[in-house]
Scaffold this motif. Sequence first.
Motif, PDB file in Angstrom:
ATOM      1  N   ALA A 181      -6.095   5.894   5.543  1.00  0.00           N
ATOM      2  CA  ALA A 181      -5.405   4.803   4.754  1.00  0.00           C
ATOM      3  C   ALA A 181      -6.517   4.122   3.855  1.00  0.00           C
ATOM      4  N   GLY A 182      -7.408   5.286   3.227  1.00  0.00           N
ATOM      5  CA  GLY A 182      -8.528   4.612   2.425  1.00  0.00           C
ATOM      6  C   GLY A 182      -7.919   4.661   0.707  1.00  0.00           C
ATOM      7  N   VAL A 183      -8.811   4.718   0.011  1.00  0.00           N
ATOM      8  CA  VAL A 183      -8.677   4.621  -1.430  1.00  0.00           C
ATOM      9  C   VAL A 183      -7.874   5.928  -1.875  1.00  0.00           C
ATOM     10  N   ILE A 184      -8.343   7.260  -1.342  1.00  0.00           N
ATOM     11  CA  ILE A 184      -7.510   8.439  -1.683  1.00  0.00           C
ATOM     12  C   ILE A 184      -6.112   8.379  -1.344  1.00  0.00           C
ATOM     13  N   GLY A 185      -5.908   8.028   0.127  1.00  0.00           N
ATOM     14  CA  GLY A 185      -4.712   7.966   0.526  1.00  0.00           C
ATOM     15  C   GLY A 185      -3.639   7.211  -0.207  1.00  0.00           C
ATOM     16  N   LEU A 186      -4.090   6.075  -0.600  1.00  0.00           N
ATOM     17  CA  LEU A 186      -3.204   4.953  -1.040  1.00  0.00           C
ATOM     18  C   LEU A 186      -2.826   5.414  -2.673  1.00  0.00           C
ATOM     19  N   GLU A 187      -3.950   5.758  -3.071  1.00  0.00           N
ATOM     20  CA  GLU A 187      -3.766   6.260  -4.755  1.00  0.00           C
ATOM     21  C   GLU A 187      -2.959   7.408  -4.867  1.00  0.00           C
ATOM     22  N   LEU A 188      -3.335   8.525  -4.034  1.00  0.00           N
ATOM     23  CA  LEU A 188      -2.539   9.774  -4.370  1.00  0.00           C
ATOM     24  C   LEU A 188      -1.298   9.601  -3.439  1.00  0.00           C
ATOM     25  N   VAL A 202      -1.347   7.901   8.113  1.00  0.00           N
ATOM     26  CA  VAL A 202      -1.784   7.721   9.618  1.00  0.00           C
ATOM     27  C   VAL A 202      -3.203   7.330   9.576  1.00  0.00           C
ATOM     28  N   GLU A 203      -3.513   5.948  10.179  1.00  0.00           N
ATOM     29  CA  GLU A 203      -4.736   5.448   9.819  1.00  0.00           C
ATOM     30  C   GLU A 203      -5.349   5.464  11.118  1.00  0.00           C
ATOM     31  N   PHE A 204      -6.774   5.326  11.568  1.00  0.00           N
ATOM     32  CA  PHE A 204      -7.494   5.395  12.681  1.00  0.00           C
ATOM     33  C   PHE A 204      -7.589   4.050  13.215  1.00  0.00           C
ATOM     34  N   LEU A 205      -8.008   3.214  12.164  1.00  0.00           N
ATOM     35  CA  LEU A 205      -8.385   1.596  12.199  1.00  0.00           C
ATOM     36  C   LEU A 205      -7.049   1.069  12.609  1.00  0.00           C
ATOM     37  N   LEU A 209      -7.557   0.270   4.255  1.00  0.00           N
ATOM     38  CA  LEU A 209      -8.708  -0.162   3.333  1.00  0.00           C
ATOM     39  C   LEU A 209      -9.919  -0.783   3.794  1.00  0.00           C
ATOM     40  N   PRO A 210     -10.414  -0.163   5.087  1.00  0.00           N
ATOM     41  CA  PRO A 210     -11.753  -0.666   5.663  1.00  0.00           C
ATOM     42  C   PRO A 210     -12.677  -1.119   4.448  1.00  0.00           C
ATOM     43  N   GLY A 211     -13.519  -2.265   4.840  1.00  0.00           N
ATOM     44  CA  GLY A 211     -14.319  -2.875   4.016  1.00  0.00           C
ATOM     45  C   GLY A 211     -13.978  -3.689   2.834  1.00  0.00           C
ATOM     46  N   ILE A 271     -10.219  11.539   4.656  1.00  0.00           N
ATOM     47  CA  ILE A 271     -10.904  10.642   5.661  1.00  0.00           C
ATOM     48  C   ILE A 271     -12.155  10.396   5.282  1.00  0.00           C
ATOM     49  N   GLY A 272     -12.510  10.455   3.997  1.00  0.00           N
ATOM     50  CA  GLY A 272     -13.733   9.962   3.546  1.00  0.00           C
ATOM     51  C   GLY A 272     -14.737  11.312   2.778  1.00  0.00           C
ATOM     52  N   ARG A 273     -15.632  11.137   2.436  1.00  0.00           N
ATOM     53  CA  ARG A 273     -16.438  12.132   1.681  1.00  0.00           C
ATOM     54  C   ARG A 273     -18.079  12.417   2.306  1.00  0.00           C
ATOM     55  N   PRO A 318     -21.957   2.903  -1.709  1.00  0.00           N
ATOM     56  CA  PRO A 318     -20.507   3.054  -2.033  1.00  0.00           C
ATOM     57  C   PRO A 318     -20.380   4.302  -2.900  1.00  0.00           C
ATOM     58  N   MET A 319     -19.615   5.470  -2.697  1.00  0.00           N
ATOM     59  CA  MET A 319     -19.161   6.636  -3.289  1.00  0.00           C
ATOM     60  C   MET A 319     -18.417   6.352  -4.404  1.00  0.00           C
ATOM     61  N   LEU A 320     -19.073   5.769  -5.466  1.00  0.00           N
ATOM     62  CA  LEU A 320     -18.253   5.283  -6.706  1.00  0.00           C
ATOM     63  C   LEU A 320     -19.100   5.939  -7.727  1.00  0.00           C
ATOM     64  N   GLY A 349     -15.287  -2.849  -6.571  1.00  0.00           N
ATOM     65  CA  GLY A 349     -14.289  -1.532  -6.375  1.00  0.00           C
ATOM     66  C   GLY A 349     -12.982  -1.888  -6.835  1.00  0.00           C
ATOM     67  N   VAL A 350     -12.258  -0.938  -6.986  1.00  0.00           N
ATOM     68  CA  VAL A 350     -10.816  -0.908  -7.624  1.00  0.00           C
ATOM     69  C   VAL A 350     -10.016   0.132  -6.676  1.00  0.00           C
ATOM     70  N   VAL A 351      -8.868  -0.280  -6.424  1.00  0.00           N
ATOM     71  CA  VAL A 351      -7.822   0.594  -5.857  1.00  0.00           C
ATOM     72  C   VAL A 351      -6.914   0.866  -7.091  1.00  0.00           C
TER      73      VAL A 351
HETATM   74  P1  NAI Z   1     -12.219   6.194   2.431  1.00  0.00           P
HETATM   75  O1  NAI Z   1     -13.424   6.149   3.142  1.00  0.00           O
HETATM   76  O2  NAI Z   1     -11.796   5.240   1.404  1.00  0.00           O
HETATM   77  O3  NAI Z   1     -10.996   6.245   3.712  1.00  0.00           O
HETATM   78  C1  NAI Z   1     -10.992   6.914   4.745  1.00  0.00           C
HETATM   79  C2  NAI Z   1      -9.740   6.333   5.656  1.00  0.00           C
HETATM   80  O4  NAI Z   1      -9.761   7.477   6.704  1.00  0.00           O
HETATM   81  C3  NAI Z   1     -10.542   5.181   6.335  1.00  0.00           C
HETATM   82  O5  NAI Z   1      -9.514   4.135   6.269  1.00  0.00           O
HETATM   83  C4  NAI Z   1     -10.867   5.690   7.742  1.00  0.00           C
HETATM   84  O6  NAI Z   1     -10.909   4.576   8.701  1.00  0.00           O
HETATM   85  C5  NAI Z   1      -9.842   6.914   7.820  1.00  0.00           C
HETATM   86  N1  NAI Z   1     -10.187   7.759   8.916  1.00  0.00           N
HETATM   87  C6  NAI Z   1     -11.217   8.434   9.212  1.00  0.00           C
HETATM   88  N2  NAI Z   1     -11.184   9.320  10.107  1.00  0.00           N
HETATM   89  C7  NAI Z   1      -9.895   9.490  10.516  1.00  0.00           C
HETATM   90  C8  NAI Z   1      -8.884  10.075  11.294  1.00  0.00           C
HETATM   91  N3  NAI Z   1      -9.442  11.095  12.035  1.00  0.00           N
HETATM   92  N4  NAI Z   1      -7.701   9.834  11.349  1.00  0.00           N
HETATM   93  C9  NAI Z   1      -7.203   8.836  10.690  1.00  0.00           C
HETATM   94  N5  NAI Z   1      -7.942   8.062   9.832  1.00  0.00           N
HETATM   95  C10 NAI Z   1      -9.263   8.478   9.794  1.00  0.00           C
HETATM   96  O7  NAI Z   1     -12.294   7.678   2.063  1.00  0.00           O
HETATM   97  P2  NAI Z   1     -11.407   8.530   0.949  1.00  0.00           P
HETATM   98  O8  NAI Z   1     -10.047   7.752   0.994  1.00  0.00           O
HETATM   99  O9  NAI Z   1     -11.389   9.902   1.641  1.00  0.00           O
HETATM  100  O10 NAI Z   1     -12.159   8.573  -0.295  1.00  0.00           O
HETATM  101  C11 NAI Z   1     -13.282   9.142  -0.316  1.00  0.00           C
HETATM  102  C12 NAI Z   1     -14.443   8.437  -1.238  1.00  0.00           C
HETATM  103  O11 NAI Z   1     -14.104   8.570  -2.779  1.00  0.00           O
HETATM  104  C13 NAI Z   1     -14.470   6.829  -1.091  1.00  0.00           C
HETATM  105  O12 NAI Z   1     -15.622   6.701  -0.492  1.00  0.00           O
HETATM  106  C14 NAI Z   1     -14.259   6.271  -2.253  1.00  0.00           C
HETATM  107  O13 NAI Z   1     -15.308   5.364  -2.606  1.00  0.00           O
HETATM  108  C15 NAI Z   1     -14.155   7.190  -3.334  1.00  0.00           C
HETATM  109  N6  NAI Z   1     -12.726   6.885  -4.151  1.00  0.00           N
HETATM  110  C16 NAI Z   1     -12.965   5.878  -5.034  1.00  0.00           C
HETATM  111  C17 NAI Z   1     -11.611   5.629  -5.502  1.00  0.00           C
HETATM  112  C18 NAI Z   1     -11.579   4.443  -6.624  1.00  0.00           C
HETATM  113  O14 NAI Z   1     -12.801   3.715  -6.669  1.00  0.00           O
HETATM  114  N7  NAI Z   1     -10.683   3.826  -6.947  1.00  0.00           N
HETATM  115  C19 NAI Z   1     -10.581   6.485  -5.777  1.00  0.00           C
HETATM  116  C20 NAI Z   1     -10.769   7.565  -4.615  1.00  0.00           C
HETATM  117  C21 NAI Z   1     -11.741   7.939  -3.943  1.00  0.00           C
END
Ligand code: NAI
Length: 466
Positions: A181-188, A202-205, A209-211, A271-273, A318-320, A349-351
Motif C-alpha cells: 500500500a505504497g505510492v505505486i499501489g495506490l496510484e495504479l 495487501v499491506e505488510f504494515l 503509505l508508511p512515512g 513493494i518498493g524499488r 527518497p526515490m523521487l 512528496g505527492v501521491v
Molecule cells: P513504497 O515504498 O512506496 O511502498 C511499498 C509498500 O509495500 C510499503 O507500504 C511496504 O510496507 C509494503 N510492503 C513491503 N513488503 C511487503 C510485503 N512482502 N507484503 C506486503 N506489503 C509489503 O514502494 P512502491 O509503491 O513500490 O514505489 C517505489 C518507489 O517509487 C517509491 O519509493 C516512490 O518514492 C516511487 N514512486 C513515487 C511516486 C510519486 O512520487 N507519486 C509514484 C510511484 C512511485
Amino acid sequence: MATYDLVVIGTGPGGYVCAVRAAQLGMKVAVIEKNTFLGGTCLNVGCMPSKALLHASEMFEEAGHSFAKMGVSVSAPKLDLPAMMNFKQQGIDGNVKGVEFLMKKNKIDVLQGTGKILGTGKVEVSADGKSQTVETKNIVIATGSDIARLKGIEIDEKRIVSSTGALSLDKVPGRLLVIGAGVIGLELGSVWRRLGSEVMVVEFLDRILPGMDGEVARQFQRILEKQGFAFKLGSKVTGVEANSKALLAKIEPAAGGTAETIEADVVLVCIGRTPYTDGLGLKEAGVALDARGRVQIDPHFATSLKGVYAIGDVVAGPMLAHKAEDEGVAVAEIIAGQAGHVNYDVIPGVVYTTPEVSSVGKTEEELKQAGVAYNVGKFPFTANGRSKVNQTTDGFVKILADAKTDRVLGVHIIGREAGEMIHEACVLMEFGGSAEDLARTCHAHPTRSEAVKEAALAVGKRAIHM
Ligand code: NAI
Ligand code: FAD
C-alpha cells in the motif's frame, strides 16, 4: 579516443538534468544510456505514463459519475483502452523527444550502450557486441533503480505484474490484487479501479503509505475505501499459484498464522524499488556500496573512487524524480567548483490520486519521536468556499509549527490539487518562514490555497472560516 569533462551514466531525470547543468557551466559532456530511448524510469515506465493514465482514468470516472450532478448530461462513457494507452504513449514520446532536444541544444553527446567504469577517468560503452572507451575528467553514476521482487512470486508482466506491466495491461482486470500500500499501489490501484477493477490491497504494515503523517494516512484510507478500495493490512502474500482461470494468492497475517486464499485476475507487486548497479563494474573499479546496495557517497556526492560521483535513486534518500534532478544540478555545480547543495529537509512528496496527498517536512510522529514541541493548525476543505462550490470537499491541510519559534516544520495536505498547493509551503520552509508569515500572506479568493492560509491561521487558533 573521445575525451570529456563529464560523462553521465544514465539519462533519467537525475542524469539528463545533470548533463544539461554541466553543459550550461561550460563543460564538454556525454551521456551514456543502455536503452535506445532517453528519459529513464521516470519518462518511460514511471512518473509520466502513470500520470497520463491517472488523468485519463479520472476523466473517465468524472464523466460517468460527476458530470450529471453539474447539469452536464452525457451518455455513459465507454472505455477504449487501446486509445487510452495511445494517449499515454503520446505523452511519453513527447517528453522523450524533449530530452533529445535538450541534449542537442546543449551539445551533449549521446552514447547508446551499457556504461562500465574501468577506473578514474575511463568508461567503456558497449552495445550490440561492440565497445568503445571514452576518457573523462569526471563520471556521474545516475543508473536509477529497479523493481523489488518478492521471493517465490515470479513476475511475468502479464498476470503477475510490476508497475511496468500494470501501466500496459491490455484489458481491465476483473479483480486486481495489489501487494504493497505504497505510492505505486495506490496510484495504479486507482487507475484500474476507476476503469472497473475490484481492487484489494495487501499491506505488510498496519497502515498505508508508511512515512507519511499517520493522521493523513488514516483519513486517506477511509476516502479510498469509500471509493471502493479494500485493504488487508498487517498481512503478507506468501505465494501466488496460477490456474487457467485465476491467480490464487496465499495471504497470511504479517506475524504468521492461518493463511487464506484470495482469487485475482492480475496481481501487482509493488513493494518498493532497489538501486540498479548491474553491469557498471563497480566492485572491480573500487566504488563502494552501502549495506543496502546503494552507491555510497559523501555529502558532496563523491564515491570512494576519485572523480566518480553518484546521484538519484542509486544513492540513499527518497526515490523521487525531483530529488534526482536537484542532485543532478548540485553535483554538476560542485564539479564546476561551485557550492551545489540539496536541502533534504524540504523535498515534497505527492501521491497523484483523487484526492491527492502531498507532504513536506516532518510528520507529527517524527516530531514526537524527536521530542520537539509543536503546534498544529488544521483546516478542512469542507470549510473552503471554492471546494464547496465545486463539491470536492474531501481532505484537509495540516501545518506543524515549532511551539517556541512558530517556524513551519511540516505541511501535509489531502485534497484536490494538493500536489500543486504544497509548493507554497516548500518556498516558505526554504526561507525558514513561520506560520505567522504564511497566515499574513494574501491568498487569492476563491482558491483551494486559501485552506493553506487558514491552516496557518489555525496554528495561532484564529482561523476565520471555522
Ligand atoms: P513504497 O515504498 O512506496 O511502498 C511499498 C509498500 O509495500 C510499503 O507500504 C511496504 O510496507 C509494503 N510492503 C513491503 N513488503 C511487503 C510485503 N512482502 N507484503 C506486503 N506489503 C509489503 O514502494 P512502491 O509503491 O513500490 O514505489 C517505489 C518507489 O517509487 C517509491 O519509493 C516512490 O518514492 C516511487 N514512486 C513515487 C511516486 C510519486 O512520487 N507519486 C509514484 C510511484 C512511485
Ligand atoms: P532512472 O530514471 O531510473 O534512470 C536511470 C537510467 O540509467 C535508465 O534510463 C537506465 O536505462 C540507465 N542505466 C542504468 N544502468 C546503466 C548503464 N550501466 N549504462 C547505461 N545506462 C544505464 N517519482 C516522482 O518524483 N514522481 C512520480 O510521480 C513518480 N512516479 C513513479 C511511478 C512509477 C510507476 C515508478 C516506477 C516510479 C515513479 N517515480 C516517481 C520515481 C522516479 O521514476 C524515480 O525516482 C526517478 O526516475 C529516478 O531517477 P534516476 O535518474 O535516478 O534514475
